[in-house]
Scaffold this motif. Structure first.
Motif, PDB file in Angstrom:
ATOM      1  N   MET A  29       0.516  -1.191   0.131  1.00 52.67           N
ATOM      2  CA  MET A  29       0.506  -0.800   0.090  1.00 52.67           C
ATOM      3  C   MET A  29       1.127   1.266   0.084  1.00 52.67           C
ATOM      4  N   GLU A  30       0.252   2.204  -0.366  1.00 51.73           N
ATOM      5  CA  GLU A  30       1.041   3.478  -0.585  1.00 51.73           C
ATOM      6  C   GLU A  30       0.228   4.545   0.830  1.00 51.73           C
ATOM      7  N   ALA A  31       1.457   5.093   1.723  1.00 52.12           N
ATOM      8  CA  ALA A  31       0.529   5.951   2.382  1.00 52.12           C
ATOM      9  C   ALA A  31       1.476   7.570   2.305  1.00 52.12           C
ATOM     10  N   TYR A  32       0.914   9.133   2.616  1.00 51.30           N
ATOM     11  CA  TYR A  32       1.522  10.472   2.088  1.00 51.30           C
ATOM     12  C   TYR A  32       1.905  10.917   3.200  1.00 51.30           C
ATOM     13  N   ARG A  33       2.856  11.852   2.877  1.00 46.96           N
ATOM     14  CA  ARG A  33       3.449  12.197   4.343  1.00 46.96           C
ATOM     15  C   ARG A  33       3.828  13.855   3.657  1.00 46.96           C
ATOM     16  N   LEU A  34       2.720  14.831   4.042  1.00 45.63           N
ATOM     17  CA  LEU A  34       3.608  16.274   3.551  1.00 45.63           C
ATOM     18  C   LEU A  34       4.944  16.766   4.778  1.00 45.63           C
ATOM     19  N   SER A  35       5.897  17.004   4.188  1.00 45.00           N
ATOM     20  CA  SER A  35       6.664  17.096   4.833  1.00 45.00           C
ATOM     21  C   SER A  35       7.703  18.456   4.549  1.00 45.00           C
ATOM     22  N   ARG A  36       8.392  19.252   5.338  1.00 42.14           N
ATOM     23  CA  ARG A  36       8.952  20.506   4.934  1.00 42.14           C
ATOM     24  C   ARG A  36      10.150  20.029   4.220  1.00 42.14           C
ATOM     25  N   GLU A  37      10.481  20.988   3.280  1.00 39.45           N
ATOM     26  CA  GLU A  37      12.518  20.507   2.345  1.00 39.45           C
ATOM     27  C   GLU A  37      13.015  19.823   3.399  1.00 39.45           C
ATOM     28  N   MET A  38      13.441  20.714   3.936  1.00 47.35           N
ATOM     29  CA  MET A  38      15.030  20.027   4.699  1.00 47.35           C
ATOM     30  C   MET A  38      14.570  18.462   5.161  1.00 47.35           C
ATOM     31  N   TYR A  39      13.551  18.006   5.860  1.00 46.76           N
ATOM     32  CA  TYR A  39      13.065  16.788   6.474  1.00 46.76           C
ATOM     33  C   TYR A  39      12.627  15.803   5.327  1.00 46.76           C
ATOM     34  N   ALA A  40      12.312  15.874   4.237  1.00 53.77           N
ATOM     35  CA  ALA A  40      11.383  15.068   3.184  1.00 53.77           C
ATOM     36  C   ALA A  40      12.685  14.057   2.709  1.00 53.77           C
ATOM     37  N   SER A  41      13.916  13.698   3.560  1.00 55.31           N
ATOM     38  CA  SER A  41      14.472  13.348   2.432  1.00 55.31           C
ATOM     39  C   SER A  41      14.627  11.854   3.418  1.00 55.31           C
ATOM     40  N   THR A  42      14.294  11.759   4.977  1.00 55.28           N
ATOM     41  CA  THR A  42      14.547  11.348   5.748  1.00 55.28           C
ATOM     42  C   THR A  42      13.092  10.662   6.382  1.00 55.28           C
ATOM     43  N   LEU A  43      12.635   9.546   7.288  1.00 50.66           N
ATOM     44  CA  LEU A  43      11.931   9.214   8.217  1.00 50.66           C
ATOM     45  C   LEU A  43      12.239   9.098   9.166  1.00 50.66           C
ATOM     46  N   SER A  44      11.553   9.791  10.385  1.00 50.09           N
ATOM     47  CA  SER A  44      12.060   9.701  11.372  1.00 50.09           C
ATOM     48  C   SER A  44      10.515  10.660  12.566  1.00 50.09           C
ATOM     49  N   GLY A  45      10.321  10.019  13.320  1.00 45.63           N
ATOM     50  CA  GLY A  45       9.422   9.576  14.387  1.00 45.63           C
ATOM     51  C   GLY A  45      10.354  11.226  15.402  1.00 45.63           C
ATOM     52  N   LYS A  46      11.429  11.705  15.029  1.00 43.27           N
ATOM     53  CA  LYS A  46      11.776  13.196  15.993  1.00 43.27           C
ATOM     54  C   LYS A  46      10.792  13.767  16.405  1.00 43.27           C
ATOM     55  N   ILE A  92       5.362   8.235  13.512  1.00 43.74           N
ATOM     56  CA  ILE A  92       5.993   8.985  12.026  1.00 43.74           C
ATOM     57  C   ILE A  92       3.869   8.716  11.760  1.00 43.74           C
ATOM     58  N   TYR A  93       3.690  10.550  11.348  1.00 38.54           N
ATOM     59  CA  TYR A  93       2.543  10.431  10.896  1.00 38.54           C
ATOM     60  C   TYR A  93       2.062  10.716   8.993  1.00 38.54           C
ATOM     61  N   THR A  94       1.862   9.742   8.488  1.00 39.44           N
ATOM     62  CA  THR A  94       1.002   9.506   6.877  1.00 39.44           C
ATOM     63  C   THR A  94      -0.645   9.282   7.172  1.00 39.44           C
ATOM     64  N   ALA A  95      -1.066  10.041   6.015  1.00 39.39           N
ATOM     65  CA  ALA A  95      -1.944   9.390   5.460  1.00 39.39           C
ATOM     66  C   ALA A  95      -2.168   8.962   4.692  1.00 39.39           C
ATOM     67  N   SER A  96      -4.218   7.851   4.467  1.00 40.19           N
ATOM     68  CA  SER A  96      -3.823   7.002   3.349  1.00 40.19           C
ATOM     69  C   SER A  96      -3.489   7.702   1.968  1.00 40.19           C
ATOM     70  N   ASN A  97      -4.287   8.813   1.518  1.00 37.75           N
ATOM     71  CA  ASN A  97      -4.154   9.417   0.455  1.00 37.75           C
ATOM     72  C   ASN A  97      -3.813  10.818   0.383  1.00 37.75           C
ATOM     73  N   ARG A  98      -3.596  11.785  -0.956  1.00 32.91           N
ATOM     74  CA  ARG A  98      -2.611  12.961  -0.767  1.00 32.91           C
ATOM     75  C   ARG A  98      -3.946  14.102  -0.237  1.00 32.91           C
ATOM     76  N   SER A  99      -5.877  14.130  -0.530  1.00 33.57           N
ATOM     77  CA  SER A  99      -5.821  15.408  -0.217  1.00 33.57           C
ATOM     78  C   SER A  99      -6.368  14.707   1.802  1.00 33.57           C
ATOM     79  N   LEU A 100      -5.984  13.636   2.239  1.00 38.65           N
ATOM     80  CA  LEU A 100      -5.987  14.117   3.823  1.00 38.65           C
ATOM     81  C   LEU A 100      -4.476  14.111   3.971  1.00 38.65           C
ATOM     82  N   THR A 151       5.288  10.310  -0.544  1.00 37.49           N
ATOM     83  CA  THR A 151       4.885   9.009  -0.784  1.00 37.49           C
ATOM     84  C   THR A 151       5.846   7.704  -0.719  1.00 37.49           C
ATOM     85  N   LEU A 152       5.404   7.292  -0.035  1.00 35.14           N
ATOM     86  CA  LEU A 152       6.030   5.303   1.112  1.00 35.14           C
ATOM     87  C   LEU A 152       5.157   4.378   0.575  1.00 35.14           C
TER      88      LEU A 152
END
Length: 152
Positions: A1-18, A35-43, A65-66
């Motif tokens: 499945m895919e998941a989606y996350r909006l992140s500021r550019e400086m943090y968008a290359s890694t996944l971290s719960g920090k 790590i907070y993600t959503a089931s679709n881009r709109s969410l 896109t994860l």
């Protein structure tokens, strides 16, 4: 499945719960990585938009896109499984207890919960300390300009 996350550019290359651990949020207390993600881009967009006005919205958001393998350990919670006040603002401590327990028990890599912002959609909360976490991959990162009409 895919998941989606909006992140500021400086943090968008890694996944971290920090980031979530620094301030805490609806589903985690301060100090608990998630790590907070959503089931679709709109969410994913709606979950960010509720925190800003057009004047305060940063312009450097990136849509991540994860890939989450279909056979990853996943716990699904429905509205009936949640505290009675799970969707109020500001969020209650009871919702943080749900997420903190999910992380502490470390049985599942992903927790699927109903979205507060968009009824009928789901957030996917990821435990970065789980043994299966390394199976989750970033597939794509692209600029995400918000449509200004969202903030009218």
């Amino acid at each position: 499945m895919e998941a989606y996350r909006l992140s500021r550019e400086m943090y968008a290359s890694t996944l971290s719960g920090k980031g979530a651990a620094m301030k805490g949020a609806r589903w985690n207390s301060i100090g608990v990585e998630m790590i907070y993600t959503a089931s679709n881009r709109s969410l994913a967009m709606a979950e960010v938009a509720v925190h800003f006005t057009l004047a305060t919205l940063p312009v450097d958001y990136m849509m991540m896109t994860l890939f989450i393998p279909d056979n990853i350990s996943l716990l699904k919670l429905n509205i009936g499984d949640l505290p009675i006040d799970w969707n109020i603002f500001p969020h209650p401590n009871a919702t943080q207890a749900v997420g903190d327990k999910f992380i502490a028990e470390n049985q599942y890599c992903v927790l699927q919960i109903p979205s507060v912002v968009t009824r009928g959609d789901f957030n996917l909360l990821i435990n970065p300390k789980h043994s299966e976490f390394s199976r989750i991959k970033i597939l794509e990162v692209e600029k995400f300009p918000f449509d200004k009409r969202v903030f009218k």
